[in-house]
Design an enzyme around this catalytic site. Structure first.
Site, PDB file in Angstrom:
ATOM      1  N   ARG A 236      -6.573 -10.281  30.472  1.00  0.00           N
ATOM      2  CA  ARG A 236      -6.171 -11.617  30.920  1.00  0.00           C
ATOM      3  C   ARG A 236      -7.003 -11.981  32.144  1.00  0.00           C
ATOM      4  O   ARG A 236      -7.389 -11.099  32.920  1.00  0.00           O
ATOM      5  CB  ARG A 236      -4.690 -11.647  31.326  1.00  0.00           C
ATOM      6  CG  ARG A 236      -3.707 -11.750  30.176  1.00  0.00           C
ATOM      7  CD  ARG A 236      -3.747 -13.116  29.503  1.00  0.00           C
ATOM      8  NE  ARG A 236      -2.744 -13.225  28.458  1.00  0.00           N
ATOM      9  CZ  ARG A 236      -2.963 -12.957  27.164  1.00  0.00           C
ATOM     10  NH1 ARG A 236      -4.150 -12.572  26.747  1.00  0.00           N
ATOM     11  NH2 ARG A 236      -1.988 -13.100  26.277  1.00  0.00           N
ATOM     12  N   HIS A 284     -11.915 -16.847  25.221  1.00  0.00           N
ATOM     13  CA  HIS A 284     -10.626 -16.230  24.898  1.00  0.00           C
ATOM     14  C   HIS A 284     -10.400 -16.163  23.377  1.00  0.00           C
ATOM     15  O   HIS A 284      -9.390 -16.667  22.873  1.00  0.00           O
ATOM     16  CB  HIS A 284      -9.461 -16.959  25.586  1.00  0.00           C
ATOM     17  CG  HIS A 284      -8.194 -16.139  25.594  1.00  0.00           C
ATOM     18  ND1 HIS A 284      -7.247 -16.232  26.570  1.00  0.00           N
ATOM     19  CD2 HIS A 284      -7.727 -15.205  24.731  1.00  0.00           C
ATOM     20  CE1 HIS A 284      -6.245 -15.406  26.317  1.00  0.00           C
ATOM     21  NE2 HIS A 284      -6.518 -14.766  25.186  1.00  0.00           N
TER      22      HIS A 284
HETATM   23  P1  NAP Z   1       0.211  -2.476  25.223  1.00  0.00           P
HETATM   24  O1  NAP Z   1       0.253  -1.758  23.913  1.00  0.00           O
HETATM   25  O2  NAP Z   1       1.484  -2.867  25.865  1.00  0.00           O
HETATM   26  O3  NAP Z   1      -0.628  -1.553  26.205  1.00  0.00           O
HETATM   27  C1  NAP Z   1      -0.752  -1.812  27.557  1.00  0.00           C
HETATM   28  C2  NAP Z   1      -1.428  -0.628  28.236  1.00  0.00           C
HETATM   29  O4  NAP Z   1      -1.630  -0.937  29.612  1.00  0.00           O
HETATM   30  C3  NAP Z   1      -0.565   0.639  28.181  1.00  0.00           C
HETATM   31  O5  NAP Z   1      -1.369   1.770  27.976  1.00  0.00           O
HETATM   32  C4  NAP Z   1       0.057   0.677  29.578  1.00  0.00           C
HETATM   33  O6  NAP Z   1       0.386   1.976  30.035  1.00  0.00           O
HETATM   34  C5  NAP Z   1      -1.081   0.110  30.407  1.00  0.00           C
HETATM   35  N1  NAP Z   1      -0.579  -0.415  31.677  1.00  0.00           N
HETATM   36  C6  NAP Z   1       0.299  -1.420  31.895  1.00  0.00           C
HETATM   37  N2  NAP Z   1       0.542  -1.564  33.213  1.00  0.00           N
HETATM   38  C7  NAP Z   1      -0.201  -0.626  33.834  1.00  0.00           C
HETATM   39  C8  NAP Z   1      -0.375  -0.249  35.185  1.00  0.00           C
HETATM   40  N3  NAP Z   1       0.292  -0.873  36.182  1.00  0.00           N
HETATM   41  N4  NAP Z   1      -1.214   0.771  35.470  1.00  0.00           N
HETATM   42  C9  NAP Z   1      -1.867   1.420  34.483  1.00  0.00           C
HETATM   43  N5  NAP Z   1      -1.738   1.128  33.172  1.00  0.00           N
HETATM   44  C10 NAP Z   1      -0.916   0.110  32.858  1.00  0.00           C
HETATM   45  O7  NAP Z   1      -0.660  -3.801  25.107  1.00  0.00           O
HETATM   46  P2  NAP Z   1      -1.815  -4.135  24.045  1.00  0.00           P
HETATM   47  O8  NAP Z   1      -1.227  -4.580  22.764  1.00  0.00           O
HETATM   48  O9  NAP Z   1      -2.776  -3.006  24.029  1.00  0.00           O
HETATM   49  O10 NAP Z   1      -2.472  -5.435  24.729  1.00  0.00           O
HETATM   50  C11 NAP Z   1      -3.018  -5.390  26.037  1.00  0.00           C
HETATM   51  C12 NAP Z   1      -3.334  -6.797  26.522  1.00  0.00           C
HETATM   52  O11 NAP Z   1      -4.468  -7.328  25.823  1.00  0.00           O
HETATM   53  C13 NAP Z   1      -2.264  -7.864  26.257  1.00  0.00           C
HETATM   54  O12 NAP Z   1      -1.220  -7.775  27.207  1.00  0.00           O
HETATM   55  C14 NAP Z   1      -3.043  -9.159  26.356  1.00  0.00           C
HETATM   56  O13 NAP Z   1      -3.016  -9.617  27.696  1.00  0.00           O
HETATM   57  C15 NAP Z   1      -4.465  -8.740  26.001  1.00  0.00           C
HETATM   58  N6  NAP Z   1      -4.927  -9.386  24.747  1.00  0.00           N
HETATM   59  C16 NAP Z   1      -6.018 -10.197  24.795  1.00  0.00           C
HETATM   60  C17 NAP Z   1      -6.494 -10.775  23.632  1.00  0.00           C
HETATM   61  C18 NAP Z   1      -7.729 -11.631  23.641  1.00  0.00           C
HETATM   62  O14 NAP Z   1      -8.051 -12.268  22.638  1.00  0.00           O
HETATM   63  N7  NAP Z   1      -8.483 -11.631  24.701  1.00  0.00           N
HETATM   64  C19 NAP Z   1      -5.850 -10.545  22.417  1.00  0.00           C
HETATM   65  C20 NAP Z   1      -4.737  -9.727  22.408  1.00  0.00           C
HETATM   66  C21 NAP Z   1      -4.273  -9.146  23.590  1.00  0.00           C
HETATM   67  P3  NAP Z   1       1.545   2.857  29.279  1.00  0.00           P
HETATM   68  O15 NAP Z   1       0.938   3.209  27.944  1.00  0.00           O
HETATM   69  O16 NAP Z   1       1.723   4.019  30.143  1.00  0.00           O
HETATM   70  O17 NAP Z   1       2.731   1.952  29.154  1.00  0.00           O
HETATM   71  C1  GLV Z   2      -4.080 -13.197  22.968  1.00  0.00           C
HETATM   72  O1  GLV Z   2      -4.595 -13.381  24.016  1.00  0.00           O
HETATM   73  C2  GLV Z   2      -2.894 -12.387  22.801  1.00  0.00           C
HETATM   74  O2  GLV Z   2      -2.253 -12.043  23.792  1.00  0.00           O
HETATM   75  O3  GLV Z   2      -2.569 -12.087  21.630  1.00  0.00           O
END
Ligand code: NAP
Ligand code: GLV
Length: 321
Positions: A236, A284
């Site tokens: 983000r 994005h």
């Molecule tokens: P997720 O499965 O919830 O994974 C989040 C990861 O971040 C976990 O490993 C978590 O640790 C770690 N984390 C959270 N807070 C932390 C902290 N304070 N210190 C260290 N590590 C921390 O999320 P995801 O599905 O992988 O998605 C991640 C992010 O990608 C989303 O929240 C979104 O903002 C972004 N995204 C962007 C797009 C785009 O098109 N650009 C698309 C989809 C998503 P733990 O495993 O220990 O909980």
């Molecule tokens: C896109 O940014 C998502 O959070 O799925």
């Protein structure tokens, strides 16, 4: 007894992501339930049991007194967590293979782009310059992934499969084959010291806002054929200090950056990122969610919920993700 309606609140998006497209998909997968595309003047708020949303306006969901579950139509829930009046019902985020694979493609594409010196080669082609540079092996670089959740862990495995050395950092400890895992505030510096290309796939929370700042960039490893480290952020925009990124690119602390997300979106026309020679910019769309996949995912979860089974991928409101 009424099955209740599903309300669709979708703001923004492209042609493939239009509110009308979501409505068509949800009508198809929720045939025994009314699907209401908001705003709908005939809406009875008490009828709404489920809401499927993308960036609803703060307060919009508070109108539904009988709401049972909120489904976010993307992975990141930061916009919803910022709504102080969000009803206290389970909030489900997207975690599906389709989205994960799209993000893995983006990460692999951008890591390879910097590793294979593509910006230099494209510029060489543009000016008709035959000046090959040595192409080093993947194992000459360490890729550091911040966030080892659904998206980060998949990207880490794909990069490992290509031969890169991969390290990762998360909140809690992890064990992933072939990946050196660090965690917590205590593990951050050791993680950064190993990292030549930093890939950020963290959620935006109170703890992670502006985590990508000058202090972090200065701790990255310069010991690789790349020379200066590279930043790739597809998490983000609020994770990054944009002034620090620009300074770091200009004084050589960072060699390049691939950015998919920004503090302000759409990226303002006068943003220096547009024309910066060392920024590779995307709007994005690293990993779009697909209406076909996600509507089925939501319908499946409603079925499970109504059968008394647990929902998947429920957001922990305390942690903020
Ligand atoms: P997720 O499965 O919830 O994974 C989040 C990861 O971040 C976990 O490993 C978590 O640790 C770690 N984390 C959270 N807070 C932390 C902290 N304070 N210190 C260290 N590590 C921390 O999320 P995801 O599905 O992988 O998605 C991640 C992010 O990608 C989303 O929240 C979104 O903002 C972004 N995204 C962007 C797009 C785009 O098109 N650009 C698309 C989809 C998503 P733990 O495993 O220990 O909980
Ligand atoms: C896109 O940014 C998502 O959070 O799925």
């Amino acid at each position: 007894m009424s099955k209740g309606a599903l309300a669709l609140l979708v703001h923004g998006g492209t042609e493939n992501w239009s509110p009308q497209r979501w409505k068509v998909r949800f009508d198809d997968v929720c045939r025994d339930r009314r699907v209401l595309l908001l705003p709908d003047p005939a809406l009875d708020p008490a009828e709404v049991y489920y809401a499927a949303v993308w960036k609803p306006k703060p307060g919009e969901l508070a109108a539904f007194g009988n709401l049972r579950v909120i489904f976010n139509l993307g992975a990141g829930v930061d916009a919803l967590m910022a709504d102080g009046s969000l009803p206290d019902v389970p909030l489900v985020r997207v975690a599906v293979d389709d989205l994960t694979e799209r993000m893995t493609e983006y990460v692999v594409l951008h890591v390879l782009m910097h590793h294979r010196q593509e910006p230099y080669l494209r510029e060489s082609q543009r000016v008709r310059r035959w000046a090959p540079r040595y192409q080093w092996a993947a194992n000459a670089l360490t890729i550091g992934i911040m966030g080892l959740g659904t998206l980060g862990a998949a990207a880490a495995r794909a990069l490992r499969g290509l031969g890169f050395r991969v390290v990762g950092w998360s909140r809690s400890g992890k064990r992933i084959d072939g990946i050196t895992c660090f965690h917590g505030a205590a593990g951050l510096d050791a993680f950064l010291r190993e990292t030549n290309i930093l890939v950020c796939l963290l959620p935006l929370t109170q703890d992670t806002r502006h985590i990508l700042d000058r202090d972090v960039f200065l701790k990255l490893s310069r010991a690789s054929p790349l020379g200066a480290p590279v930043l790739i952020n597809a998490g983000r925009g609020g994770l990054q200090n944009e002034v620090d990124i620009l300074h770091a690119l200009d004084d050589g602390t960072l060699g390049a950056a691939s950015l998919d997300v920004y503090e302000t979106e759409p990226l303002p026309e006068d943003s220096p990122f547009w024309s910066h020679p060392r920024v590779v910019l995307t709007p994005h769309n690293a990993a779009d969610t697909d209406a076909d996949e996600i509507s089925k995912y939501v319908a499946r979860q409603i079925g499970r919920f109504e059968a008394g089974e647990p929902l998947d991928n429920v957001v922990d409101r305390e942690r903020g993700y």
